[in-house]
Motif scaffolding. Structure first.
Motif, PDB file in Angstrom:
ATOM      1  N   ILE A   1      10.498   9.670  -7.148  1.00 49.73           N
ATOM      2  CA  ILE A   1       9.087   9.607  -7.517  1.00 49.73           C
ATOM      3  C   ILE A   1       8.916   9.455  -9.035  1.00 49.73           C
TER       4      ILE A   1
ATOM      5  N   LYS B   1       7.504   3.482 -13.815  1.00 49.72           N
ATOM      6  CA  LYS B   1       7.293   2.030 -13.756  1.00 49.72           C
ATOM      7  C   LYS B   1       5.883   1.683 -14.232  1.00 49.72           C
ATOM      8  N   ASN B   2       4.899   2.479 -13.816  1.00 46.93           N
ATOM      9  CA  ASN B   2       3.527   2.280 -14.315  1.00 46.93           C
ATOM     10  C   ASN B   2       3.504   2.361 -15.839  1.00 46.93           C
TER      11      ASN B   2
ATOM     12  N   VAL C   1       3.339  -1.298  -5.061  1.00 45.10           N
ATOM     13  CA  VAL C   1       2.637  -0.134  -5.602  1.00 45.10           C
ATOM     14  C   VAL C   1       3.607   0.681  -6.457  1.00 45.10           C
ATOM     15  N   GLY C   2       3.195   1.012  -7.670  1.00 46.96           N
ATOM     16  CA  GLY C   2       4.016   1.866  -8.532  1.00 46.96           C
ATOM     17  C   GLY C   2       3.885   3.301  -8.088  1.00 46.96           C
ATOM     18  N   SER C   3       3.354   4.141  -8.943  1.00 47.97           N
ATOM     19  CA  SER C   3       3.164   5.542  -8.564  1.00 47.97           C
ATOM     20  C   SER C   3       2.152   5.643  -7.427  1.00 47.97           C
ATOM     21  N   PRO C   4       2.488   6.369  -6.366  1.00 50.09           N
ATOM     22  CA  PRO C   4       1.548   6.537  -5.245  1.00 50.09           C
ATOM     23  C   PRO C   4       0.523   7.647  -5.499  1.00 50.09           C
ATOM     24  N   ILE C   5       0.593   8.247  -6.667  1.00 54.11           N
ATOM     25  CA  ILE C   5      -0.293   9.387  -6.946  1.00 54.11           C
ATOM     26  C   ILE C   5      -1.601   8.879  -7.544  1.00 54.11           C
TER      27      ILE C   5
ATOM     28  N   LEU D   1       0.806  -1.219   0.000  1.00 50.41           N
ATOM     29  CA  LEU D   1       0.000   0.000   0.000  1.00 50.41           C
ATOM     30  C   LEU D   1       0.836   1.264   0.000  1.00 50.41           C
ATOM     31  N   SER D   2       0.191   2.354  -0.380  1.00 51.12           N
ATOM     32  CA  SER D   2       0.778   3.681  -0.195  1.00 51.12           C
ATOM     33  C   SER D   2      -0.310   4.638   0.272  1.00 51.12           C
ATOM     34  N   TRP D   3       0.093   5.656   1.010  1.00 55.78           N
ATOM     35  CA  TRP D   3      -0.806   6.709   1.508  1.00 55.78           C
ATOM     36  C   TRP D   3      -0.107   8.028   1.255  1.00 55.78           C
ATOM     37  N   LEU D   4      -0.717   8.853   0.432  1.00 47.70           N
ATOM     38  CA  LEU D   4      -0.062  10.126   0.092  1.00 47.70           C
ATOM     39  C   LEU D   4      -1.023  11.287   0.323  1.00 47.70           C
TER      40      LEU D   4
ATOM     41  N   GLN E   1       6.455  12.852   2.371  1.00 45.81           N
ATOM     42  CA  GLN E   1       5.110  12.921   2.939  1.00 45.81           C
ATOM     43  C   GLN E   1       4.353  11.601   2.892  1.00 45.81           C
ATOM     44  N   MET E   2       4.724  10.710   1.976  1.00 46.65           N
ATOM     45  CA  MET E   2       3.891   9.521   1.841  1.00 46.65           C
ATOM     46  C   MET E   2       4.211   8.477   2.910  1.00 46.65           C
ATOM     47  N   MET E   3       3.189   7.663   3.207  1.00 44.11           N
ATOM     48  CA  MET E   3       3.376   6.552   4.134  1.00 44.11           C
ATOM     49  C   MET E   3       3.342   5.256   3.348  1.00 44.11           C
ATOM     50  N   GLU E   4       4.238   4.349   3.701  1.00 48.14           N
ATOM     51  CA  GLU E   4       4.225   2.988   3.156  1.00 48.14           C
ATOM     52  C   GLU E   4       4.662   2.057   4.277  1.00 48.14           C
ATOM     53  N   PRO E   5       4.364   0.767   4.141  1.00 49.74           N
ATOM     54  CA  PRO E   5       4.876  -0.172   5.143  1.00 49.74           C
ATOM     55  C   PRO E   5       6.401  -0.205   5.085  1.00 49.74           C
TER      56      PRO E   5
ATOM     57  N   ARG F   1       8.886   5.902  -9.889  1.00 51.98           N
ATOM     58  CA  ARG F   1       7.642   5.208  -9.512  1.00 51.98           C
ATOM     59  C   ARG F   1       6.587   5.414 -10.597  1.00 51.98           C
ATOM     60  N   VAL F   2       6.456   6.657 -11.060  1.00 49.77           N
ATOM     61  CA  VAL F   2       5.499   6.982 -12.112  1.00 49.77           C
ATOM     62  C   VAL F   2       5.886   6.235 -13.400  1.00 49.77           C
TER      63      VAL F   2
END
Lengths: 178, 353
Positions: free
Chosen positions: B256, B262-263, A60-64, A34-37, B175-179, B259-260
């Protein structure tokens, strides 16, 4: 593989970030990726606050979150802003005590719940967001008693242990609302 | 494996620093990295450490210089404009060969700019952190887990090479949370015979200084330092390769942006385009060989950045301009969408965007 993207949006102070956290912790409890942004910055102070949560079986890829599967709108500006972004076949949950209009889209599933009114009727005015979450869990078949209890224990600090039961009651009120 | 916890990237950096044995934090608040300072303010007093909110960023970096001189692990953190203020101190740390960990959770610039995520301090981090000939080890995390792991690694590399390690993150990473699992192995801290710890009349005194008025000597200091830098370049470059082996279109992106991207790579593959991603984890040293190898089979590279195009220069240098390198970017706090990156992939692949 299943990935679900959630977007929570409302006024700063309504607890949209906390709602997102509740969902994220529930995902963690259930062993999901998971991600939380959150949105951050001046917009939060009195304006619109939002946060995106992604739950997935894979990394999770992009968290946006730009095209949510599930939109949780806690005020009218949020519905106005994000209604069109929801993927076809997705969900929109709206707090109908604060949003007078109906959802215009016909290709999404829509759930209205007067969460703010229910919260004040039950003398828990700060928990409209939690009541709304109860409804969401119920509708999405995610109201798993065991993981919800475990999640609440993680997210509510020992100092506020008395809030645990109240939060659970709020979730139940939302889940039982027809 | 230890239980995973949910943390913001900023908090993960702070917790990992404590795990790595850092007991001294100096900083000055600035969005979007303030959670690092807040976490340290809460934790350090409980474990016998020092949290100090300095009167300015300049003061904070010089406090880092002071503690590092004594051989202790020490850090500061800030965001773009604050890092510019630390510039002089970063140069002095390099001139005195002092290890330190510095965190830059970037926001849009130049000037006071905005507070939304950016990667436009790439040049500053990899080339121009301050005056004089010097380098910093630059680490670019792309997840909350890496925010923690690279913080530990940053301290270790800083001690090993007597350099500053810079964590180059951005607003989303902070700012983001992840495990995150904090079950991270920390190597024992090395001896620091150069530290100023009091001679107890048992040894000649150490001195920590960046002043050297004899040019022949100063030249020698620089040459010796660059021998160390050469070792860092030879041994420490890191990158993640994602579907690069048979890729015809290769994306270069860190943090970041990776991450974008990779999608977008996943979507391109679904559509039958052989796309791949190289994600530099160290920006200095830049993972040149990974790019040079990919340039042997790729027909195009795309640098995806939250800037007007900075890393693209290193991609061009590493691929020796053998194949075209295009830019896919947003700036000023905006973030490219996977759709934008996919369009760039299609264009590079020869189709229409």
């Amino acid at each position: 593989m299943s990935t679900t993207q959630y977007l929570f949006s409302g006024f700063g102070g309504q607890g949209v970030l906390f709602s997102g956290k509740l969902l994220a912790y529930k995902g963690l409890t259930e062993g999901k990726q998971l991600s939380w942004l959150p949105s951050y910055g001046p917009e939060m102070r009195g304006g619109t606050a939002s946060c995106g949560v992604i739950l997935s079986d894979e990394a999770v890829g992009s968290p946006i979150v730009t095209h949510p599967d599930v939109l949780i709108a806690m005020n009218l500006p949020s519905l106005d802003r994000y209604e069109d972004a929801v993927v076809p076949g997705g969900w929109i949950f709206a707090d109908s005590s604060l949003i007078e209009r109906k959802v215009k889209r016909a290709d999404v599933k829509t759930v209205y719940i007067p969460a703010t009114r229910l919260a004040s009727e039950h003398n828990m005015p700060k928990l409209a967001n939690i009541i709304l979450m109860g409804k969401i869990f119920k509708e999405l078949n995610e109201f798993n008693e065991e993981s919800i209890q475990a999640t609440l224990k993680k997210i509510i600090s020992a100092r506020h242990a008395d809030m645990l039961e109240t939060n659970y009651q709020a979730l139940k009120i939302g889940a039982d609302f027809e | 494996m230890a239980e995973k916890v949910l943390m913001k990237g900023n908090e993960a950096i702070a917790e990992a620093a404590i795990l790595a044995g850092c007991r001294h934090y100096f900083g000055y608040p600035i969005t979007p990295q303030t959670e690092i300072a807040a976490y340290m303010a809460k934790k350090m007093p409980k474990i016998g450490g020092t949290f100090l909110q300095a009167e300015s960023e300049i003061a904070a970096i010089n406090m880092v210089y002071g503690v590092s001189s004594t051989g202790k692990r020490v850090m500061t953190s800030s965001s773009s404009p604050g890092i510019s203020l630390k510039s002089e101190g970063l140069s002095y740390l390099a001139g005195a060969d002092l290890p330190a960990l510095v965190v830059n959770v970037q926001r849009g610039g130049p000037g006071l700019g905005g507070i939304q995520p950016s990667q436009s301090d790439y040049f500053q981090a990899t080339r121009g952190a301050g005056h004089g000939d010097f380098r910093m080890i630059v680490l670019a995390p792309a997840s909350v887990q890496e925010m923690a792991e690279l913080t530990v690694k940053g301290f270790e590399l800083a001690d090993e090479y007597r350099m500053t390690s810079l964590i180059l993150a951005d607003g989303t990473m902070g700012q983001m949370m992840e495990p995150v699992s904090l079950d991270i192995t920390v190597k024992p801290q090395p001896e620091k015979p150069w530290a100023v710890t009091g001679t107890k009349c048992a040894r000649f005194h150490n001195s920590i200084n960046s002043l050297s008025l004899v040019p022949e000597e100063l030249e020698k200091f620089n040459s010796d330092r660059y021998e160390r830098y050469a070792k860092v370049e030879a041994n420490e470059a890191m990158a993640e390769e994602y579907m690069v082996d048979d890729a015809e279109v290769v994306i270069a992106a860190f943090g970041i942006a990776a991450r974008v991207s990779k999608n977008a790579v996943n979507e391109a593959r679904k559509q039958g385009i052989k796309a791949g991603l190289i994600r530099p984890i160290t920006l200095w040293p830049f993972p040149k060989e990974v790019f040079a190898d990919a340039a042997k089979h790729a027909k195009a590279f795309i640098s995806v950045e939250l800037s007007m195009g900075q890393m693209i220069e290193d991609v061009r240098l590493s691929t020796r301009c053998r194949v075209p390198v295009t830019l896919c970017n947003r700036a000023g706090g905006m973030i490219p969408s996977p759709e934008q990156v996919l369009a760039a992939i299609k264009q590079a692949n020869g189709g229409e965007a």
